[in-house]
Motif scaffolding. Structure first.
Motif, PDB file in Angstrom:
ATOM      1  N   UNK A  18       0.824  -1.209   0.000  1.00 38.44           N
ATOM      2  CA  UNK A  18       0.000   0.000   0.000  1.00 38.44           C
ATOM      3  C   UNK A  18       0.858   1.260   0.000  1.00 38.44           C
ATOM      4  N   UNK A  19       1.981   1.222   0.681  1.00 38.02           N
ATOM      5  CA  UNK A  19       2.852   2.396   0.702  1.00 38.02           C
ATOM      6  C   UNK A  19       3.267   2.797  -0.702  1.00 38.02           C
ATOM      7  N   UNK A  20       3.627   1.820  -1.509  1.00 37.27           N
ATOM      8  CA  UNK A  20       4.015   2.110  -2.888  1.00 37.27           C
ATOM      9  C   UNK A  20       2.858   2.533  -3.761  1.00 37.27           C
ATOM     10  N   UNK A  21       1.714   1.865  -3.608  1.00 41.61           N
ATOM     11  CA  UNK A  21       0.568   2.227  -4.439  1.00 41.61           C
ATOM     12  C   UNK A  21       0.071   3.628  -4.101  1.00 41.61           C
ATOM     13  N   UNK A  22       0.029   3.945  -2.812  1.00 46.83           N
ATOM     14  CA  UNK A  22      -0.434   5.280  -2.415  1.00 46.83           C
ATOM     15  C   UNK A  22       0.526   6.374  -2.875  1.00 46.83           C
ATOM     16  N   UNK A  23       1.820   6.114  -2.741  1.00 45.51           N
ATOM     17  CA  UNK A  23       2.808   7.105  -3.181  1.00 45.51           C
ATOM     18  C   UNK A  23       2.742   7.297  -4.692  1.00 45.51           C
TER      19      UNK A  23
END
Length: 147
Positions: A18-23
């Motif tokens: 999620x950290x990568x998708x949100x960023x």
């Protein structure tokens, strides 16, 4: 019980991804706060659909709302803080240092919450082994973040 541990593992994997998708969403939209709102709305929509599919959706009564301790309403604010950290920090410092810091801070904080029985958790005192585990995590994230 093993199913619960499996669910926690899947949630941990999802949190890292999620950290990568949100960023990426933030970068693509060019508006971090708009991305945070989109993430929150998609999350709320997902929860609504799943709860309806499982037949578990019911609005709380006024008495139930009144019985909630004041600090329990902070969960949404803390969730927003997590999302904002993903948008502003994760891609800058990298996935491993970001998630390592996130998990290590969470484990150390959780040890305190358990030890003192704060915010509704059962009291589980800090043992030498838990303390050693927390210190090893701190040492591990120092290695991940510095090298």
């Amino acid at each position: 019980m093993w199913l619960l541990y499996g669910f926690a593992l899947v949630a941990g994997i999802a949190n890292a991804v999620q950290s990568g998708t949100n960023a990426t969403l933030s970068k693509s939209l060019g508006q971090p706060f708009a991305a945070a709102i989109v993430v929150s709305l998609v999350g709320a929509g997902t929860l609504l659909v799943v709860s309806l599919m499982l037949g578990r959706f019911a609005l709380p009564t006024v008495d139930e709302i009144r019985s909630v301790p004041p600090w329990a309403w902070l969960g949404g604010t803390l969730g927003a803080l997590l999302i904002l950290s993903q948008l502003f920090v994760a891609q800058t410092i990298g996935a491993a240092p970001y998630f390592g810091l996130l998990v290590t801070a969470g484990v150390v904080t959780s040890m305190l919450l358990d030890h003192f029985g704060w915010i509704g958790f059962e009291q589980h005192g800090v043992t030498v082994w838990r303390l050693l585990g927390g210190l090893l995590m701190i040492a591990g994230i120092a290695l991940v973040a510095m090298f």
